[in-house]
Scaffold this motif. Structure first.
Motif, short mmCIF file in Angstrom:
data_model
loop_
_atom_site.label_atom_id
_atom_site.label_comp_id
_atom_site.label_asym_id
_atom_site.label_seq_id
_atom_site.Cartn_x
_atom_site.Cartn_y
_atom_site.Cartn_z
N ALA A 87 0.83 -1.21 0.00
CA ALA A 87 0.00 0.00 0.00
C ALA A 87 0.86 1.26 0.00
CB ALA A 87 -0.91 -0.01 1.22
N MET A 88 2.03 1.17 0.61
CA MET A 88 2.94 2.30 0.72
C MET A 88 3.71 2.54 -0.58
SD MET A 88 5.95 2.57 3.55
CE MET A 88 7.05 3.98 3.69
N LEU A 89 4.07 1.44 -1.26
CA LEU A 89 4.86 1.50 -2.50
C LEU A 89 4.11 0.76 -3.60
CD1 LEU A 89 8.29 0.58 -0.86
CD2 LEU A 89 7.52 2.88 -1.50
N PRO A 90 3.07 1.38 -4.18
CA PRO A 90 2.21 0.69 -5.16
C PRO A 90 2.83 0.55 -6.54
CG PRO A 90 1.49 2.94 -4.90
CD PRO A 90 2.62 2.76 -3.93
N VAL A 91 3.92 -0.23 -6.61
CA VAL A 91 4.56 -0.54 -7.89
C VAL A 91 4.69 -2.04 -7.99
CG1 VAL A 91 5.79 1.66 -8.09
CG2 VAL A 91 6.83 -0.21 -6.83
N TYR A 98 10.92 -3.21 -2.34
CA TYR A 98 10.98 -2.91 -0.91
C TYR A 98 12.43 -2.91 -0.41
CZ TYR A 98 6.17 -4.56 -1.63
OH TYR A 98 4.91 -4.76 -2.11
N THR A 99 13.22 -3.84 -0.94
CA THR A 99 14.61 -3.92 -0.53
C THR A 99 15.41 -2.75 -1.07
OG1 THR A 99 14.43 -6.34 -0.57
CG2 THR A 99 16.64 -5.42 -0.45
N LEU A 403 11.44 -18.22 1.36
CA LEU A 403 11.69 -17.88 2.76
C LEU A 403 12.74 -16.79 2.89
CD1 LEU A 403 11.57 -21.52 4.16
CD2 LEU A 403 10.04 -19.67 4.84
N PHE A 404 13.78 -16.85 2.08
CA PHE A 404 14.82 -15.84 2.10
C PHE A 404 14.24 -14.46 1.75
CE2 PHE A 404 18.61 -13.94 -0.26
CZ PHE A 404 19.22 -13.50 0.89
N ALA A 405 13.37 -14.43 0.75
CA ALA A 405 12.74 -13.17 0.35
C ALA A 405 11.85 -12.63 1.46
CB ALA A 405 11.92 -13.39 -0.92
N PHE A 406 11.13 -13.51 2.15
CA PHE A 406 10.22 -13.08 3.20
C PHE A 406 10.96 -12.46 4.39
CE2 PHE A 406 6.56 -16.22 2.08
CZ PHE A 406 6.32 -15.49 0.93
N VAL A 407 12.15 -12.97 4.67
CA VAL A 407 12.96 -12.39 5.75
C VAL A 407 13.25 -10.92 5.46
CG1 VAL A 407 15.25 -12.42 6.83
CG2 VAL A 407 14.00 -14.56 6.53
N LEU A 408 13.60 -10.62 4.22
CA LEU A 408 13.93 -9.24 3.86
C LEU A 408 12.70 -8.34 3.85
CD1 LEU A 408 16.64 -9.70 1.07
CD2 LEU A 408 16.95 -9.18 3.48
N VAL A 409 11.54 -8.89 3.51
CA VAL A 409 10.31 -8.09 3.54
C VAL A 409 10.00 -7.64 4.97
CG1 VAL A 409 7.81 -8.21 3.30
CG2 VAL A 409 9.26 -9.03 1.47
N CYS A 410 10.09 -8.57 5.91
CA CYS A 410 9.82 -8.22 7.30
C CYS A 410 10.84 -7.20 7.81
CB CYS A 410 9.87 -9.48 8.18
SG CYS A 410 8.54 -10.66 7.83
N GLY A 411 12.10 -7.37 7.42
CA GLY A 411 13.13 -6.42 7.83
C GLY A 411 12.90 -5.05 7.23
N VAL A 413 10.08 -3.50 6.68
CA VAL A 413 9.07 -2.76 7.44
C VAL A 413 9.71 -2.07 8.65
CG1 VAL A 413 7.03 -3.00 8.90
CG2 VAL A 413 7.12 -4.14 6.70
N VAL A 414 10.53 -2.82 9.39
CA VAL A 414 11.20 -2.25 10.56
C VAL A 414 12.11 -1.10 10.15
CG1 VAL A 414 12.77 -2.74 12.47
CG2 VAL A 414 11.09 -4.46 11.78
N TYR A 415 12.86 -1.30 9.08
CA TYR A 415 13.81 -0.28 8.62
C TYR A 415 13.08 1.00 8.22
CZ TYR A 415 17.75 1.82 6.12
OH TYR A 415 18.73 2.67 5.70
N LEU A 416 12.02 0.88 7.42
CA LEU A 416 11.33 2.06 6.92
C LEU A 416 10.59 2.80 8.02
CD1 LEU A 416 9.98 0.80 3.48
CD2 LEU A 416 11.80 2.46 3.89
N ARG A 417 10.13 2.08 9.04
CA ARG A 417 9.49 2.76 10.17
C ARG A 417 10.48 3.72 10.85
NH1 ARG A 417 4.76 0.76 12.69
NH2 ARG A 417 3.42 -0.11 11.05
N ARG A 418 11.76 3.36 10.84
CA ARG A 418 12.78 4.19 11.48
C ARG A 418 13.37 5.23 10.53
NH1 ARG A 418 16.26 -0.18 15.16
NH2 ARG A 418 14.52 -0.80 16.51
N SER A 419 13.61 4.82 9.26
CA SER A 419 14.26 5.74 8.32
C SER A 419 13.30 6.75 7.72
CB SER A 419 14.93 4.94 7.20
OG SER A 419 13.97 4.28 6.40
N ASP A 420 12.04 6.39 7.53
CA ASP A 420 11.04 7.27 6.93
C ASP A 420 9.75 7.26 7.75
OD1 ASP A 420 12.19 7.90 3.95
OD2 ASP A 420 12.74 5.88 4.59
N PRO A 421 9.82 7.75 8.99
CA PRO A 421 8.64 7.66 9.87
C PRO A 421 7.47 8.51 9.40
CG PRO A 421 10.35 9.02 10.87
CD PRO A 421 10.97 8.39 9.66
#
Length: 487
Positions: A87-91, A98-99, A403-411, A413-421
């Motif tokens: 929803a945040m990055l509709p591409v 996301y990465t 599974l490897f891709a999903f790890v980076l997706v979850c990470g 979210v955490v990163y963007l909450r801090r870098s682009d609040p």
């Protein structure tokens, strides 16, 4: 000023702008219902019709139900993260995009390359399963396809009379990939309409199996619910539940393919969370129900067959229903292949826009408005893989890549909450950072359940990708060399 470092990030504003205007934009034709149907179409397929029986017979027994619950729980956390990012990055770049916005270009390339394992190889895997049901249904109709033309080289095909024949090439798998690639080239809107019809058919078949089968369940087949471990990790017992979850996780991989449709959603801020979470919820409940009924119909030791649902129907004793199940399986597997082929082309589309892949992947047909060259090239490569590669090798690679891709997706979210609040978040995943961290831990746990050889294949694949990046991608990156642009 050009970004020159390998950790250079794309700004959120530039990512959003790229999906809103310009000559390379895709047409926004998809609503919430179509996106949800696309998700269901991608998820329900090999998991129910093939892997449920294999995982129960070899790893978990009746507790395969718990394996699905574990896999579904992991996907719930991941799905919330995907919903926020989509929803945040509709591409249409999915995890790759996301990465790029979080860890930078080098990691974006790594995950984009990794996604080939999930989408392209996933489509090839399911095409091989489709071939098995097609051959079986053709035999019911009195049409016998030469067995050597229904399996990859080296695979032994067992005939009904007990004879064995070595495979040469899997032509039915090639056939379905060619047909679906042609459909996707002709137009997304038309493909989605057919997908919606096929999803309705397979949902009817799956629900009918549960509704009828529940009356024929033998509770004694559920005992012991968790068979005693044989002494090997992953062979029943608690570790068997984990191994079973890692195997059937393949069954959930399709829900993230929904995120690749963000650039073609009419209202991505609303439609994407509905499509991702709605399809995931529907399919998880159906998986659990089917696993429970199937393991109650047939002793788990007898489920190591390519068509376990059909075997369950045979126990019920309704002959016509067995044929209906095979038709439903073919329909289900067809929709999975369709969505995975679609998703791969959209990821390549985005990577090519960034200059990391050749520009032919961004070429959109002037009348059909689809990335036709990319879609045809992907279809060709997937057809070759499905024709010549055994399903077990393909399936394991898909699981670990996902599974490897999903790890980076979850990470991310955490990163963007801090870098682009302050960035606009039409949908916010609850419980951050707890929810993303739980998603990461569960993915890592499931990856532990996969054999060492699968990890080695992943490493080799990523090394090949890094070679391509350093010889081509970094020299053509639009972020690193903005003066080049695109044609």
């Amino acid at each position: 000023m050009a970004e020159t470092g390998y950790m250079a990030r794309k700004s959120i504003a530039s990512i959003v702008k790229s999906g809103e205007s310009g000559p390379l934009c895709l047409t926004r034709t998809l609503g919430a219902l179509s996106i949800t149907a696309m998700g269901v179409g991608a998820i329900i397929g090999a998991g129910i019709f093939v892997l449920t029986g294999t995982a129960a017979a070899q790893y978990a027994g009746p507790s395969i139900i718990l394996s699905f619950i574990l896999g579904g729980t992991a996907c719930a956390f991941i799905g919330l993260c995907y919903s926020e990012l989509a929803a945040m990055l509709p591409v249409c770049g999915s995890t790759y995009t996301y990465t790029y916005a979080t860890l930078g270009e080098l990691f974006a390339w790594i995950i984009g390359w990794d996604l080939i394992l999930e989408y392209a190889m996933g489509a090839a895997t399911v095409a091989v399963g489709w071939s098995g049901y097609f051959v079986s249904l053709s035999r019911n109709a009195g049409i016998n396809i030469p067995p050597s033309l229904t399996a990859s080289p080296g695979v032994i095909v067992k005939m009904p009379d007990g004879t064995q024949v070595a495979g040469i090439v899997n032509l039915p798998a090639v056939f379905i990939i060619v047909v679906l690639t042609t459909m996707l080239v002709l137009g997304t809107k038309e493909s989605v309409r057919l997908n919606n019809i096929m999803v309705a058919i397979k949902l009817f078949v799956v629900v009918a199996f549960v509704a009828i089968g529940v009356f024929f369940v033998r509770p004694t087949n559920w005992h012991p619910f968790i068979p005693k471990n044989t002494g090997e990790f992953g062979s029943f017992g608690t570790s068997g539940i984990l191994r079973g979850a890692a195997v059937v996780f393949f069954a959930f991989l399709g829900f993230d393919a929904v995120s690749t449709a963000a650039q073609e959603a009419r209202n991505p801020r609303r439609d994407m969370p509905i499509g991702i979470l709605g399809s995931l919820a529907i399919c998880t409940l159906l998986y659990i129900a089917v696993a429970g009924v199937l393991s109650g119909l047939v002793p788990y030791i007898e489920l190591n067959v390519p068509d376990p649902i059909a075997k369950g129907v045979d126990v019920i004793g309704i002959g016509w229903f067995s044929i209906l199940i095979k038709v439903g399986a073919l329909t289900g597997l067809t929709t999975v292949i369709l969505v995975l082929l679609y998703g791969q082309s959209r990821i390549f589309f985005t990577m090519s826009q960034d200059g990391l892949l050749p520009r032919l992947f961004t070429r959109v047909h002037p009348r059909l408005h689809t990335p036709y060259l990319s879609q045809m090239m992907i279809g060709t490569l997937v057809a070759v893989a499905a024709a010549l590669t055994p399903i077990n090798v393909l399936g394991e690679m898909v699981s670990i890549g996902t599974l490897f891709a999903f790890v980076l997706v979850c990470g991310a979210v955490v990163y963007l909450r801090r870098s682009d609040p302050q960035a606009s978040r039409p949908f916010r995943a609850p419980g951050v950072p707890v929810v993303p961290v739980l998603g990461i831990l569960l993915c890592l746990l499931l990856m532990v359940g996969l054999p060492l050889v699968t990890w080695l294949r992943l490493v080799v694949w990523l090394v090949i990708g890094m070679i391509f990046y350093f010889f081509y991608g970094r020299n053509h990156s639009i972020l690193r060399h903005p003066e080049r642009g695109l044609d």
